[in-house]
Design an enzyme around this catalytic site. Sequence first.
Site, PDB file in Angstrom:
ATOM      1  CB  CYS A  16      -1.071   1.261   4.912  1.00 31.19           C
ATOM      2  SG  CYS A  16      -0.747   0.241   6.363  1.00 31.19           S
ATOM      3  CG  ASP A  64      -8.024   2.993   3.587  1.00 33.25           C
ATOM      4  OD1 ASP A  64      -6.838   2.625   3.437  1.00 33.25           O
ATOM      5  OD2 ASP A  64      -8.923   2.236   3.994  1.00 33.25           O
ATOM      6  CG  HIS A 124      -5.130  -0.067   3.101  1.00 31.04           C
ATOM      7  ND1 HIS A 124      -5.306   0.878   4.084  1.00 31.04           N
ATOM      8  CD2 HIS A 124      -4.279  -0.990   3.614  1.00 31.04           C
ATOM      9  CE1 HIS A 124      -4.595   0.524   5.151  1.00 31.04           C
ATOM     10  NE2 HIS A 124      -3.961  -0.593   4.887  1.00 31.04           N
TER      11      HIS A 124
END
Length: 213
Positions: A42, A166, A168
């Site tokens: 990440c 994000d 992810h």
Amino acid sequence: MSDLLINVHESVDISGDCYFVNGNYEYYHYLCDGFDDRGWGCGYRTLQTICSWMKRNYQEDQKVPSIREIQEILVQLEDKPKSFGGSRQWIGSFEVCLVIDKLYDVPCKIIHVNKGDELQSVIDSLVSHFVHFGSPVMMGGDVDCSSKGIMGVNVCGSDASLLVVDPHYVGKEQTREFLHNKGWVKWQSLKDFLSSSFYNLCLPQVRAKSLQK
């Protein structure tokens, strides 16, 4: 040219006073280039998102580095041992700062927050950053160790939220609306960050083209 989505934060709901990243960027996330970095990549993906902004708004001749190239840079800088290359070790805001300085000769401001319930203390600094620089911000923590991009700040009375992008997400490129609906791009209230985690924020000190005189 990259086929990654551009400016995934656009069309988010707006209320109160909002301050956003200035300029275009690409959304890098797990597996977006076919490389499987699930569970540890990440920080690299958020750095790549910032590098895509650098390419589009600051230094066009510098390509976005791969995860392996990022690791090699950190080894060359002697921040990491040779064994770091090809590993699955994560990186945080400090490493992101080093790579940005190496690739673009751009310094970064690091803001350390001792615990999540003290994030309110950095809102003014983030607002100032988006107004005067407009570059994306990297955020990481210890307990909440997942790195994320911060593309804006919302201030509504005594409440504040950060616009989280994000990295992810795993899957084929979708629409901005899909990412918003699934929570991969969202306003996150300060109270929803972990109070038990410290946070480090990396703020690249470079102005977007539209803010340069």
